[in-house]
Design a protein around this motif. Structure first.
Motif: not given
Length: 130
Positions: A1-22
Protein backbone atom coordinates in the motif's frame (compact mmCIF):
# COMPACT_ATOMS: atom_id res chain seq x y z
CA UNK A 1 0.00 0.00 0.00
CA UNK A 2 2.87 2.26 0.65
CA UNK A 3 3.82 1.57 -2.85
CA UNK A 4 0.48 2.87 -4.02
CA UNK A 5 0.84 5.91 -1.86
CA UNK A 6 4.26 6.52 -3.34
CA UNK A 7 2.87 6.25 -6.83
CA UNK A 8 -0.02 8.54 -6.00
CA UNK A 9 2.37 10.96 -4.34
CA UNK A 10 4.65 10.88 -7.36
CA UNK A 11 1.66 11.33 -9.65
CA UNK A 12 0.44 14.29 -7.60
CA UNK A 13 3.89 15.78 -7.66
CA UNK A 14 4.10 15.43 -11.42
CA UNK A 15 0.64 16.88 -11.89
CA UNK A 16 1.31 19.79 -9.57
CA UNK A 17 4.62 20.46 -11.31
CA UNK A 18 2.84 20.36 -14.68
CA UNK A 19 0.16 22.67 -13.27
CA UNK A 20 2.78 25.10 -12.05
CA UNK A 21 4.47 25.00 -15.41
CA UNK A 22 1.17 25.47 -17.19
CA UNK A 23 0.31 28.34 -14.86
CA UNK A 24 3.71 29.86 -15.48
CA UNK A 25 3.23 29.58 -19.23
CA UNK A 26 -0.23 31.12 -18.89
CA UNK A 27 1.17 34.00 -16.82
CA UNK A 28 4.06 34.45 -19.27
CA UNK A 29 1.66 34.73 -22.21
CA UNK A 30 -0.53 37.14 -20.27
CA UNK A 31 2.46 39.39 -19.44
CA UNK A 32 3.78 39.08 -22.97
CA UNK A 33 0.41 40.19 -24.32
CA UNK A 34 0.39 43.21 -21.96
CA UNK A 35 3.91 44.15 -23.05
CA UNK A 36 2.97 43.91 -26.73
CA UNK A 37 -0.15 46.02 -26.16
CA UNK A 38 1.91 48.63 -24.32
CA UNK A 39 4.49 48.68 -27.12
CA UNK A 40 1.72 49.04 -29.72
CA UNK A 41 0.12 51.89 -27.75
CA UNK A 42 3.51 53.63 -27.43
CA UNK A 43 4.20 53.21 -31.18
CA UNK A 44 0.75 54.61 -31.99
CA UNK A 45 1.32 57.57 -29.67
CA UNK A 46 4.72 58.19 -31.30
CA UNK A 47 3.10 58.12 -34.74
CA UNK A 48 0.38 60.53 -33.60
CA UNK A 49 3.02 62.87 -32.20
CA UNK A 50 5.02 62.66 -35.42
CA UNK A 51 1.91 63.29 -37.53
CA UNK A 52 0.94 66.27 -35.37
CA UNK A 53 4.45 67.68 -35.73
CA UNK A 54 4.35 67.25 -39.52
CA UNK A 55 0.92 68.92 -39.74
CA UNK A 56 2.22 71.80 -37.64
CA UNK A 57 5.19 72.23 -40.02
CA UNK A 58 2.84 72.16 -43.01
CA UNK A 59 0.59 74.79 -41.40
CA UNK A 60 3.58 77.01 -40.56
CA UNK A 61 4.92 76.65 -44.13
CA UNK A 62 1.54 77.64 -45.58
CA UNK A 63 1.31 80.57 -43.20
CA UNK A 64 4.75 81.76 -44.32
CA UNK A 65 3.65 81.45 -47.96
CA UNK A 66 0.51 83.49 -47.23
CA UNK A 67 2.51 86.19 -45.45
CA UNK A 68 4.92 86.38 -48.40
CA UNK A 69 2.01 86.52 -50.87
CA UNK A 70 0.40 89.35 -48.89
CA UNK A 71 3.71 91.23 -48.85
CA UNK A 72 4.05 90.83 -52.64
CA UNK A 73 0.44 91.93 -53.08
CA UNK A 74 1.03 95.04 -50.97
CA UNK A 75 4.19 95.89 -52.96
CA UNK A 76 2.34 95.49 -56.24
CA UNK A 77 -0.54 97.60 -54.95
CA UNK A 78 1.90 100.34 -53.99
CA UNK A 79 3.59 100.18 -57.41
CA UNK A 80 0.23 100.33 -59.19
CA UNK A 81 -0.82 103.31 -57.05
CA UNK A 82 2.44 105.08 -57.89
CA UNK A 83 1.89 104.38 -61.61
CA UNK A 84 -1.65 105.76 -61.44
CA UNK A 85 -0.28 108.88 -59.73
CA UNK A 86 2.29 109.28 -62.51
CA UNK A 87 -0.39 108.78 -65.16
CA UNK A 88 -2.51 111.42 -63.45
CA UNK A 89 0.38 113.88 -63.42
CA UNK A 90 1.07 113.30 -67.13
CA UNK A 91 -2.64 113.63 -67.92
CA UNK A 92 -2.74 116.95 -66.05
CA UNK A 93 0.31 118.19 -67.98
CA UNK A 94 -1.24 117.10 -71.27
CA UNK A 95 -4.52 118.80 -70.36
CA UNK A 96 -2.61 122.00 -69.55
CA UNK A 97 -0.79 121.80 -72.89
CA UNK A 98 -4.00 121.06 -74.79
CA UNK A 99 -5.72 123.96 -73.05
CA UNK A 100 -2.84 126.31 -73.90
CA UNK A 101 -2.86 125.14 -77.54
CA UNK A 102 -6.60 125.67 -77.76
CA UNK A 103 -6.26 129.17 -76.23
CA UNK A 104 -3.56 130.07 -78.75
CA UNK A 105 -5.66 128.74 -81.62
CA UNK A 106 -8.60 130.88 -80.49
CA UNK A 107 -6.33 133.92 -80.14
CA UNK A 108 -4.86 133.28 -83.57
CA UNK A 109 -8.32 133.03 -85.12
CA UNK A 110 -9.43 136.25 -83.45
CA UNK A 111 -6.51 138.26 -84.79
CA UNK A 112 -6.68 139.24 -88.41
CA UNK A 113 -3.54 138.37 -90.12
CA UNK A 114 -3.14 140.21 -93.33
CA UNK A 115 -1.35 138.37 -96.00
CA UNK A 116 -0.95 139.44 -99.53
CA UNK A 117 -1.53 137.08 -102.38
CA UNK A 118 1.23 138.73 -104.37
CA UNK A 119 4.64 139.37 -103.02
CA UNK A 120 6.14 142.73 -103.39
CA UNK A 121 2.91 144.17 -104.75
CA UNK A 122 2.30 147.79 -103.99
CA UNK A 123 -1.46 147.30 -104.07
CA UNK A 124 -1.35 144.55 -101.40
CA UNK A 125 -4.68 142.84 -101.37
CA UNK A 126 -5.15 141.77 -97.79
CA UNK A 127 -6.37 138.30 -97.04
CA UNK A 128 -8.01 137.39 -93.76
CA UNK A 129 -7.59 134.02 -92.13
CA UNK A 130 -4.85 131.61 -92.93
Amino acid sequence: MTEWLTHISNLLSVLSAAGLLGGGVWMYRRENRRIKQAEAAKAEADLNTLAAHEWKEIAEHREQKLVAAHARNNEQTERITALFDTIGQWRDRCDEKDTRIHELELKLMSVEIRLCNRRGCADREPQSGF
